[in-house]
Scaffold this motif. Structure first.
Motif, PDB file in Angstrom:
ATOM      1  N   GLN A  41      50.886  47.757  26.560  1.00 39.11           N
ATOM      2  CA  GLN A  41      49.833  46.800  26.051  1.00 39.11           C
ATOM      3  C   GLN A  41      49.100  45.987  27.145  1.00 39.11           C
ATOM      4  O   GLN A  41      48.007  45.888  27.227  1.00 39.11           O
ATOM      5  CB  GLN A  41      50.416  45.908  25.053  1.00 39.11           C
ATOM      6  CG  GLN A  41      49.205  45.202  24.078  1.00 39.11           C
ATOM      7  CD  GLN A  41      48.125  46.240  23.399  1.00 39.11           C
ATOM      8  OE1 GLN A  41      48.737  47.317  22.705  1.00 39.11           O
ATOM      9  NE2 GLN A  41      46.899  46.114  23.789  1.00 39.11           N
ATOM     10  N   LEU A  42      50.294  45.462  28.046  1.00 38.48           N
ATOM     11  CA  LEU A  42      49.588  44.792  29.219  1.00 38.48           C
ATOM     12  C   LEU A  42      48.667  45.375  30.049  1.00 38.48           C
ATOM     13  O   LEU A  42      47.585  45.007  30.329  1.00 38.48           O
ATOM     14  CB  LEU A  42      50.933  43.986  29.859  1.00 38.48           C
ATOM     15  CG  LEU A  42      50.396  43.203  31.324  1.00 38.48           C
ATOM     16  CD1 LEU A  42      49.937  41.892  30.949  1.00 38.48           C
ATOM     17  CD2 LEU A  42      51.726  42.941  32.052  1.00 38.48           C
ATOM     18  N   ASP A  87      51.875  53.527  14.150  1.00 38.42           N
ATOM     19  CA  ASP A  87      52.019  54.396  15.065  1.00 38.42           C
ATOM     20  C   ASP A  87      53.612  54.312  15.262  1.00 38.42           C
ATOM     21  O   ASP A  87      54.619  53.591  14.525  1.00 38.42           O
ATOM     22  CB  ASP A  87      51.391  54.376  16.257  1.00 38.42           C
ATOM     23  CG  ASP A  87      51.655  53.163  17.206  1.00 38.42           C
ATOM     24  OD1 ASP A  87      52.662  52.233  16.944  1.00 38.42           O
ATOM     25  OD2 ASP A  87      50.882  52.667  18.069  1.00 38.42           O
ATOM     26  N   LYS A  88      54.118  55.201  16.372  1.00 35.31           N
ATOM     27  CA  LYS A  88      55.709  55.360  16.443  1.00 35.31           C
ATOM     28  C   LYS A  88      56.292  54.022  16.775  1.00 35.31           C
ATOM     29  O   LYS A  88      57.351  53.907  16.633  1.00 35.31           O
ATOM     30  CB  LYS A  88      56.100  56.329  17.501  1.00 35.31           C
ATOM     31  CG  LYS A  88      55.464  56.190  18.811  1.00 35.31           C
ATOM     32  CD  LYS A  88      55.766  57.349  19.720  1.00 35.31           C
ATOM     33  CE  LYS A  88      55.424  57.135  21.249  1.00 35.31           C
ATOM     34  NZ  LYS A  88      55.426  58.165  22.202  1.00 35.31           N
ATOM     35  N   ASN A  89      55.323  53.128  17.670  1.00 38.71           N
ATOM     36  CA  ASN A  89      56.107  51.777  17.855  1.00 38.71           C
ATOM     37  C   ASN A  89      55.438  50.839  16.762  1.00 38.71           C
ATOM     38  O   ASN A  89      55.869  49.532  17.232  1.00 38.71           O
ATOM     39  CB  ASN A  89      55.399  51.352  19.294  1.00 38.71           C
ATOM     40  CG  ASN A  89      55.453  52.276  20.360  1.00 38.71           C
ATOM     41  OD1 ASN A  89      56.732  52.776  20.332  1.00 38.71           O
ATOM     42  ND2 ASN A  89      54.581  52.670  21.123  1.00 38.71           N
ATOM     43  N   ASN A  90      55.403  51.172  15.517  1.00 34.91           N
ATOM     44  CA  ASN A  90      55.197  50.103  14.592  1.00 34.91           C
ATOM     45  C   ASN A  90      53.836  49.382  14.564  1.00 34.91           C
ATOM     46  O   ASN A  90      53.782  48.227  14.069  1.00 34.91           O
ATOM     47  CB  ASN A  90      56.314  49.450  14.232  1.00 34.91           C
ATOM     48  CG  ASN A  90      57.561  50.407  13.442  1.00 34.91           C
ATOM     49  OD1 ASN A  90      57.237  51.116  12.609  1.00 34.91           O
ATOM     50  ND2 ASN A  90      58.797  50.072  13.775  1.00 34.91           N
ATOM     51  N   ASN A  91      53.147  49.859  15.533  1.00 34.83           N
ATOM     52  CA  ASN A  91      51.717  49.110  15.940  1.00 34.83           C
ATOM     53  C   ASN A  91      50.722  49.741  14.860  1.00 34.83           C
ATOM     54  O   ASN A  91      50.762  50.994  14.473  1.00 34.83           O
ATOM     55  CB  ASN A  91      51.370  48.923  17.137  1.00 34.83           C
ATOM     56  CG  ASN A  91      52.179  48.289  18.033  1.00 34.83           C
ATOM     57  OD1 ASN A  91      52.806  47.012  17.594  1.00 34.83           O
ATOM     58  ND2 ASN A  91      52.813  48.879  19.256  1.00 34.83           N
ATOM     59  N   GLY A  92      49.506  49.007  14.747  1.00 34.25           N
ATOM     60  CA  GLY A  92      48.699  49.669  13.868  1.00 34.25           C
ATOM     61  C   GLY A  92      47.840  50.816  14.621  1.00 34.25           C
ATOM     62  O   GLY A  92      47.951  51.092  15.641  1.00 34.25           O
ATOM     63  N   HIS A 128      44.311  56.097  23.846  1.00 35.92           N
ATOM     64  CA  HIS A 128      45.114  55.072  23.105  1.00 35.92           C
ATOM     65  C   HIS A 128      46.150  54.372  23.976  1.00 35.92           C
ATOM     66  O   HIS A 128      46.587  54.732  25.120  1.00 35.92           O
ATOM     67  CB  HIS A 128      46.158  56.116  22.444  1.00 35.92           C
ATOM     68  CG  HIS A 128      46.626  55.558  20.968  1.00 35.92           C
ATOM     69  ND1 HIS A 128      47.902  54.695  21.418  1.00 35.92           N
ATOM     70  CD2 HIS A 128      46.549  55.464  19.758  1.00 35.92           C
ATOM     71  CE1 HIS A 128      48.127  54.309  20.232  1.00 35.92           C
ATOM     72  NE2 HIS A 128      47.548  54.762  19.220  1.00 35.92           N
ATOM     73  N   PRO A 129      46.483  53.089  23.510  1.00 34.99           N
ATOM     74  CA  PRO A 129      47.138  52.096  24.340  1.00 34.99           C
ATOM     75  C   PRO A 129      48.422  52.729  24.769  1.00 34.99           C
ATOM     76  O   PRO A 129      49.030  52.356  25.702  1.00 34.99           O
ATOM     77  CB  PRO A 129      47.170  50.901  23.461  1.00 34.99           C
ATOM     78  CG  PRO A 129      45.909  50.929  22.384  1.00 34.99           C
ATOM     79  CD  PRO A 129      45.597  52.415  22.279  1.00 34.99           C
ATOM     80  N   ASN A 130      49.020  53.742  23.925  1.00 37.31           N
ATOM     81  CA  ASN A 130      50.197  54.183  24.019  1.00 37.31           C
ATOM     82  C   ASN A 130      50.429  55.546  24.952  1.00 37.31           C
ATOM     83  O   ASN A 130      51.209  55.905  25.346  1.00 37.31           O
ATOM     84  CB  ASN A 130      51.018  54.420  22.971  1.00 37.31           C
ATOM     85  CG  ASN A 130      51.428  53.295  21.942  1.00 37.31           C
ATOM     86  OD1 ASN A 130      51.543  52.426  22.363  1.00 37.31           O
ATOM     87  ND2 ASN A 130      51.621  53.732  20.769  1.00 37.31           N
ATOM     88  N   ASP A 131      49.266  55.813  25.557  1.00 42.99           N
ATOM     89  CA  ASP A 131      49.073  56.983  26.417  1.00 42.99           C
ATOM     90  C   ASP A 131      49.349  56.246  27.843  1.00 42.99           C
ATOM     91  O   ASP A 131      48.317  56.020  28.626  1.00 42.99           O
ATOM     92  CB  ASP A 131      47.507  57.546  26.253  1.00 42.99           C
ATOM     93  CG  ASP A 131      47.533  58.818  27.168  1.00 42.99           C
ATOM     94  OD1 ASP A 131      48.500  59.223  27.936  1.00 42.99           O
ATOM     95  OD2 ASP A 131      46.375  59.536  26.806  1.00 42.99           O
ATOM     96  N   THR A 132      50.369  55.926  28.352  1.00 43.09           N
ATOM     97  CA  THR A 132      50.916  55.255  29.072  1.00 43.09           C
ATOM     98  C   THR A 132      50.408  55.745  30.550  1.00 43.09           C
ATOM     99  O   THR A 132      49.905  55.010  31.474  1.00 43.09           O
ATOM    100  CB  THR A 132      52.381  54.802  29.170  1.00 43.09           C
ATOM    101  OG1 THR A 132      52.830  54.454  28.101  1.00 43.09           O
ATOM    102  CG2 THR A 132      52.647  53.769  30.236  1.00 43.09           C
ATOM    103  N   LEU A 167      51.018  47.145  37.086  1.00 40.80           N
ATOM    104  CA  LEU A 167      51.033  48.520  37.258  1.00 40.80           C
ATOM    105  C   LEU A 167      52.696  48.924  36.516  1.00 40.80           C
ATOM    106  O   LEU A 167      52.865  49.970  35.996  1.00 40.80           O
ATOM    107  CB  LEU A 167      50.652  49.242  38.194  1.00 40.80           C
ATOM    108  CG  LEU A 167      49.183  49.097  38.394  1.00 40.80           C
ATOM    109  CD1 LEU A 167      48.821  49.676  39.801  1.00 40.80           C
ATOM    110  CD2 LEU A 167      48.329  50.018  37.566  1.00 40.80           C
ATOM    111  N   ASP A 168      53.330  48.297  37.325  1.00 36.03           N
ATOM    112  CA  ASP A 168      54.948  48.491  37.227  1.00 36.03           C
ATOM    113  C   ASP A 168      55.619  47.685  36.047  1.00 36.03           C
ATOM    114  O   ASP A 168      56.631  47.844  35.957  1.00 36.03           O
ATOM    115  CB  ASP A 168      55.665  48.639  38.493  1.00 36.03           C
ATOM    116  CG  ASP A 168      55.024  49.477  39.467  1.00 36.03           C
ATOM    117  OD1 ASP A 168      54.607  50.360  39.080  1.00 36.03           O
ATOM    118  OD2 ASP A 168      55.114  49.134  40.593  1.00 36.03           O
TER     119      ASP A 168
END
Length: 429
Positions: free
Chosen positions: A140-141, A377-382, A158-162, A134-135
Motif C-alpha cells: 500500500q505504501l 480481496d485476499k488481504n481482507n481489503n475492499g 491493483h494495489p496488490n499487483d506488487t 521500494l523495498d
C-alpha cells in the motif's frame, strides 16, 4: 507481416505441467537451438523439484540459459530478465543457434516487443529514501507513492499487483519520467521474427496430471526442498508477508508453512491438497494471460498444439510443431492452421461468452477503477476492479450476489434485534 530479415526466435508458451520443456528440447535438437528459460522461479539456484526444472537426463545435452543463477536472497525483476534474455538471444544468434524461449512466466515475453518503457540509459539510481520505499515490503505504501507521482499509470494496476506497481515507481525514480507517458509511445512490433507455440491441454486432463505431479514431487525430493527453504526462511527471520516475493513465491512453500510451523490441526495431507489446488489455479491463470494479453499483442499469430492426449503427443504436438518450424526456419509460407480442430474457442471472440471470458482492460483501453464496498480481496481489503466490463462481470457474479444477500440478512437481523425487548424490560414485566 514481419520482415524475414529479422533474426529468428521460437517461443513455447503454455501452462505448467503441459509439456512445454519437452517440446522445447525436441525443437532444439532438430533445429540447432538452445533454450532460454522464462520461468521466474527456475532462475533460482537449487530446488529443481518444486520449481519443475526439466531433468538433466531429459535435456539430451541441450544448453539451458537463465537457469540456476540467482541467489535466494535476491529478487528477480522483469528488467533484469530483459537484460539477460536479450544478451542470451544475441549470443545464440552470433553462434548460429536458434533461441527457444520456454517458461511459465508469460508476462516476461513482453521483452520481445519494442515496447520497453525505459531505454538502456539510466539517468540516476534511486536515493536511499526512495529505496526505502521500494523495498518496504508494504504494497500500500508503494502504491500510494505511485499515485502521487503518476496517478494515470497507478489507476491501471491493483494495489496488490506488487511487482508491477513497484516497477512503475522505480521507473519514475530512475528516469524522472512518468511510465504513463512512455506507454503512450509504445510500439508493439516484435524485435525478432518470432514463431509462437501454445501447448494446450483440456483442463480436465491437465488437472489430473498436475495432481499426480504434486504427489510425485512429494515422494521425490520436493518435501526436502521445502524444508531447505524453511530453514533459510527462519535463519533470516523472514515473515509470512515476504512469501509474496522472490523464491518464496514457489507453489508449495506457503502451502506447507502452517505444517512446518506446527500449527494446530494442520496435517501434511492438508498441505499437499492445498498445493494441488494452487497449482490448478495457477494453470488456469496462465491460460487467461495467454488469451487476454499475449494473443491480442500478436494478433492471434500463435500455433496451438493439442497436448490433451499424451498418447498422441508425436502426432498432435511434436510432428505438427516440427512441420511449422521447418517452414518458419526456411522462410516459407506456413500451410498449417493456427488452431487445430476443436480448439477454435480458445481464440474465437465471436460469442458473448468468450468475449466476457476474454475481456481485458488493455484491449479496450479502459482503466476505470471501481471499489466494491461489499466484497473483499485476499488481504481482507475492499475489492478493487479495473475496467467497466470487469465491474459489470463482478456485479453479476455469484460471489458478489452471495455477499450482497449476506449483508442484507445481517442488516435485517440487526434491525430485528434492535426491536427486541432488553433483559431489563423483560424483568420489569
Amino acid at each position: 507481416m514481419i520482415s524475414r530479415m529479422l533474426p529468428k526466435v521460437i517461443v513455447v508458451a503454455g501452462t505448467t505441467g503441459v509439456g512445454k520443456s519437452q517440446l522445447a528440447v525436441q525443437l532444439a535438437a532438430k533445429f540447432q537451438g538452445e533454450i532460454i528459460n522464462s520461468d521466474s522461479l527456475q532462475v533460482y539456484k537449487g530446488i529443481p523439484t518444486i520449481t519443475n526444472k526439466h531433468p538433466l537426463a531429459e535435456r539430451h545435452g541441450i544448453a539451458h540459459h537463465l537457469m540456476d543463477h540467482v541467489d535466494w536472497s535476491e529478487e528477480y525483476y522483469l528488467h533484469r530478465f530483459e537484460e539477460e534474455c536479450l544478451k542470451a538471444i544475441n549470443d545464440l544468434h552470433s553462434r548460429g543457434k536458434v533461441p527457444i524461449i520456454v517458461g511459465g512466466t508469460h508476462y516476461y515475453l513482453q521483452i520481445l516487443f519494442n515496447k520497453r518503457i525505459v531505454g538502456t540509459e539510466k539517468i540516476s539510481q534511486p536515493t536511499s529514501e526512495q529505496l526505502e520505499i521500494l523495498d518496504s515490503e508494504n504494497p500500500q505504501l508503494v502504491y500510494d507513492h505511485l499515485v502521487k507521482v503518476d496517478p494515470e499509470i497507478a489507476q491501471r494496476y491493483h494495489p496488490n499487483d506488487t511487482r508491477r506497481v513497484r516497477r512503475m515507481l522505480e521507473i519514475y525514480y530512475k528516469t524522472g519520467k512518468k511510465a504513463s507517458a512512455a506507454f503512450d509511445a509504445q510500439d508493439l512490433k516484435l524485435r525478432y521474427d518470432t514463431l509462437f507455440y501454445w501447448v494446450y491441454s483440456d483442463a480436465s486432463a491437465l488437472n489430473k496430471r498436475l495432481d499426480d505431479r504434486v504427489d510425485s514431487m512429494i515422494k521425490a525430493d520436493g518435501l526436502n526442498e521445502i524444508k531447505q527453504l524453511y530453514d533459510y526462511y527462519t535463519q533470516n527471520n523472514y515473515t509470512k508477508s515476504q512469501c509474496e516475493n522472490g523464491v518464496y513465491q514457489v507453489i508449495g512453500f506457503k502451502e506447507f508453512l502452517p505444517w512446518l510451523e506446527n500449527q494446530n490441526n494442520v496435517t501434511l495431507e492438508d498441505c499437499v491438497d492445498q498445493m494441488k489446488v494452487r497449482t490448478r489455479q495457477y494453470a488456469k491463470k496462465q491460460v487467461k494471460w495467454i488469451r487476454k494479453m499475449l494473443i491480442p499483442d500478436i494478433k492471434g499469430q500463435i500455433y496451438i498444439l493439442n497436448a490433451t492426449d499424451l498418447d498422441k503427443w508425436d502426432e498432435n504436438v511434436a510432428s505438427r510443431a516440427f512441420s511449422i518450424a521447418d517452414h518458419f526456419m526456411r522462410g516459407l509460407p506456413n500451410l498449417e492452421d493456427f488452431v487445430p480442430a476443436g480448439l477454435q474457442h480458445l481464440i474465437d471472440n465471436s460469442t458473448k461468452t468468450v468475449e466476457v471470458n476474454n475481456y481485458s482492460p488493455k484491449k479496450v483501453n479502459d482503466w476505470t477503477r471501481f471499489n466494491c464496498g461489499i466484497c473483499l480481496d485476499k488481504n481482507n481489503n475492499g475489492l478493487i476492479l479495473i475496467g467497466k466490463e470487469s465491474w459489470k462481470i463482478h456485479l453479476s457474479s455469484r460471489r458478489h450476489k452471495a455477499n450482497l444477500n449476506r449483508g442484507k440478512k445481517k442488516k435485517q437481523y440487526e434491525e430485528w434485534l434492535s426491536r427486541q425487548p432488553t433483559q431489563k424490560e423483560d424483568s420489569k414485566g
